[in-house]
Design an enzyme around this catalytic site. Structure first.
Site, PDB file in Angstrom:
ATOM      1  N   ARG A 255       0.851  -1.190   0.000  1.00 13.64           N
ATOM      2  CA  ARG A 255       0.000   0.000   0.000  1.00 13.64           C
ATOM      3  C   ARG A 255       0.887   1.240   0.000  1.00 13.64           C
ATOM      4  O   ARG A 255       1.856   1.327   0.767  1.00 13.64           O
ATOM      5  CB  ARG A 255      -0.917   0.032   1.232  1.00 13.64           C
ATOM      6  CG  ARG A 255      -2.077  -0.968   1.164  1.00 13.64           C
ATOM      7  CD  ARG A 255      -3.102  -0.546   0.120  1.00 13.64           C
ATOM      8  NE  ARG A 255      -4.288  -1.389   0.080  1.00 13.64           N
ATOM      9  CZ  ARG A 255      -4.500  -2.344  -0.807  1.00 13.64           C
ATOM     10  NH1 ARG A 255      -3.578  -2.606  -1.734  1.00 13.64           N
ATOM     11  NH2 ARG A 255      -5.619  -3.043  -0.806  1.00 13.64           N
ATOM     12  N   ASP A 279       4.879  -0.735  -6.542  1.00 14.07           N
ATOM     13  CA  ASP A 279       3.668  -1.197  -7.225  1.00 14.07           C
ATOM     14  C   ASP A 279       2.432  -0.469  -6.714  1.00 14.07           C
ATOM     15  O   ASP A 279       1.363  -0.591  -7.287  1.00 14.07           O
ATOM     16  CB  ASP A 279       3.507  -2.710  -7.017  1.00 14.07           C
ATOM     17  CG  ASP A 279       2.406  -3.310  -7.874  1.00 14.07           C
ATOM     18  OD1 ASP A 279       2.417  -3.086  -9.099  1.00 14.07           O
ATOM     19  OD2 ASP A 279       1.527  -3.998  -7.319  1.00 14.07           O
ATOM     20  N   GLU A 284      -3.432   6.868  -6.498  1.00 13.17           N
ATOM     21  CA  GLU A 284      -3.512   5.989  -7.662  1.00 13.17           C
ATOM     22  C   GLU A 284      -4.716   6.361  -8.512  1.00 13.17           C
ATOM     23  O   GLU A 284      -5.779   6.658  -7.966  1.00 13.17           O
ATOM     24  CB  GLU A 284      -3.601   4.526  -7.213  1.00 13.17           C
ATOM     25  CG  GLU A 284      -2.352   4.065  -6.500  1.00 13.17           C
ATOM     26  CD  GLU A 284      -2.375   2.582  -6.152  1.00 13.17           C
ATOM     27  OE1 GLU A 284      -3.234   1.843  -6.663  1.00 13.17           O
ATOM     28  OE2 GLU A 284      -1.512   2.156  -5.358  1.00 13.17           O
ATOM     29  N   HIS A 303       0.182  -1.332  -9.797  1.00 16.14           N
ATOM     30  CA  HIS A 303      -0.635  -2.091  -8.839  1.00 16.14           C
ATOM     31  C   HIS A 303      -1.075  -3.432  -9.443  1.00 16.14           C
ATOM     32  O   HIS A 303      -2.268  -3.764  -9.452  1.00 16.14           O
ATOM     33  CB  HIS A 303      -1.855  -1.285  -8.404  1.00 16.14           C
ATOM     34  CG  HIS A 303      -2.341  -1.655  -7.031  1.00 16.14           C
ATOM     35  ND1 HIS A 303      -2.766  -0.738  -6.112  1.00 16.14           N
ATOM     36  CD2 HIS A 303      -2.468  -2.863  -6.417  1.00 16.14           C
ATOM     37  CE1 HIS A 303      -3.151  -1.341  -4.996  1.00 16.14           C
ATOM     38  NE2 HIS A 303      -2.973  -2.645  -5.157  1.00 16.14           N
TER      39      HIS A 303
END
Length: 343
Positions: A255, A279, A284, A303
């Site tokens: 996260r 990632d 986002e 992600h």
């Protein structure tokens, strides 16, 4: 007559749906596969459910739905829902946090899929090797048709991963599998951080968060696999990033809220740490003007570390494992329940 419908924001194969329907459950798809659950509002994400006929919404006893998008409005629209099966890895993301008080008040059980240990741990290994072997820089040279250094590029020495030290924040499903792979394949020393310091298989040492500062200077790779809760928000703070040794790498497939992103950018720009593989991000999708895009020592993926070709089937399998216990009133026997720890 007891409610018999499951509403899902994920589309499942005909075979997966048939497994559900043979057990007397009606399946209704109400999602928008173009929506990223990490980048939309709660009302946008649930719009397909609100558009369903009232008869369907009232007959729903369960949702296959990202739990951090559950609201009072949604539960009012589906008043008989008592189970939310969360298809993702974490119950909080960015500014979207699961409302556990609401779920407790409405007597809703949340289960998580727990299907991410293998794919995310494999991605962690990929990040480790890509960073240690300078693969992003070689890919850049390939694009520029540069075989060796062209006067602007120094020779890139391969690092030897074998015997290095990995510090893994989070020793759950993903963290433990990552530790197993790194120890088995590369004989790494593995240090784990968890909530109570309990020993966990495949970790040489484990500590609570209170031991993190002392462990950071020892690590060649700092890997965040922890859940995002208040205790772990910005756990990799500016001060803790400064404790990493200059040749260390930071890997975050969990996260974005676990890391102080501006502090990480500063450390990477100034060469105070060697690189990072990310990632997940504070916002986002990652904004186009984020400085992370242009840092040569950063690997960015969108992600995707938890992806797997059988993802939806695995989500449905986990749902089916708990179906009988839920429908017979044995919720205490359900697995993957997140309500107690709230993650």
């Amino acid at each position: 007559m007891a409610p018999s419908t499951v509403i899902s924001i994920r589309r499942f194969s005909a075979e997966d749906v048939a497994h559900l329907e043979t057990r007397g459950v009606r399946f209704v798809f109400a999602g928008n596969e173009k929506l990223d659950p990490h980048g939309v509002t709660k009302d946008q994400f649930a719009a397909g459910i609100y558009a369903l006929p009232e008869e369907i919404r009232k007959d729903a006893f369960a949702l296959i739905f990202d739990c951090f998008h559950v609201t009072e409005r949604l539960l009012d629209a589906c008043p008989n829902v008592r189970w939310v099966h969360h298809p993702g890895a974490g119950v909080n993301t960015g500014e979207l946090w699961t409302d556990w008080d609401l779920l407790a008040r409405r007597d809703v059980t949340v289960t998580t899929a727990k299907i991410h240990g293998i794919p995310i741990s494999e991605m962690i290994v990929a990040y480790v090797l890509a960073l240690a072997k300078h693969l992003p820089q070689f890919f850049d040279r390939q694009r520029r048709h540069v075989y060796r250094g062209d006067g602007t590029d120094a020779r890139l020495p391969n690092l030897i991963v074998d015997g290095m030290t990995a510090l893994i924040l989070g020793t759950g499903n993903v963290g433990a599998e990552a530790a197993r792979k790194l120890k088995t394949a590369f004989r790494m020393t593995t240090i784990g951080i968890n909530s109570d310091g309990r020993p966990v298989e495949h970790f040489d040492e484990t500590y609570t968060l209170a031991g993190l500062d002392a462990a950071l200077p020892r690590a060649d790779f700092v890997i965040t696999t922890s859940v995002l809760v208040e205790a772990t928000r910005n756990v990799m703070s500016r001060e803790r990033i400064a404790l990493m040794k200059p040749g260390a790498f930071l890997i975050n497939p969990s996260r974005g809220g676990l890391i102080d992103e501006p502090a990480l950018v500063d450390a990477l720009r100034e060469g105070r740490i060697a690189g990072a593989a990310l990632d997940t991000f504070a916002v986002e999708p990652l904004p186009q003007d984020s400085p992370l895009w242009d840092l040569p020592n950063v690997i960015i993926t969108p992600h995707v570390s938890g992806g797997r070709p059988d993802y939806n089937t695995a989500v449905m399998d986990r749902f089916l494992e708990n179906l009988d216990a839920f429908r017979s009133g044995r919720r205490s026997e359900m697995t993957g329940v997140a309500n107690t720890k709230r993650y």
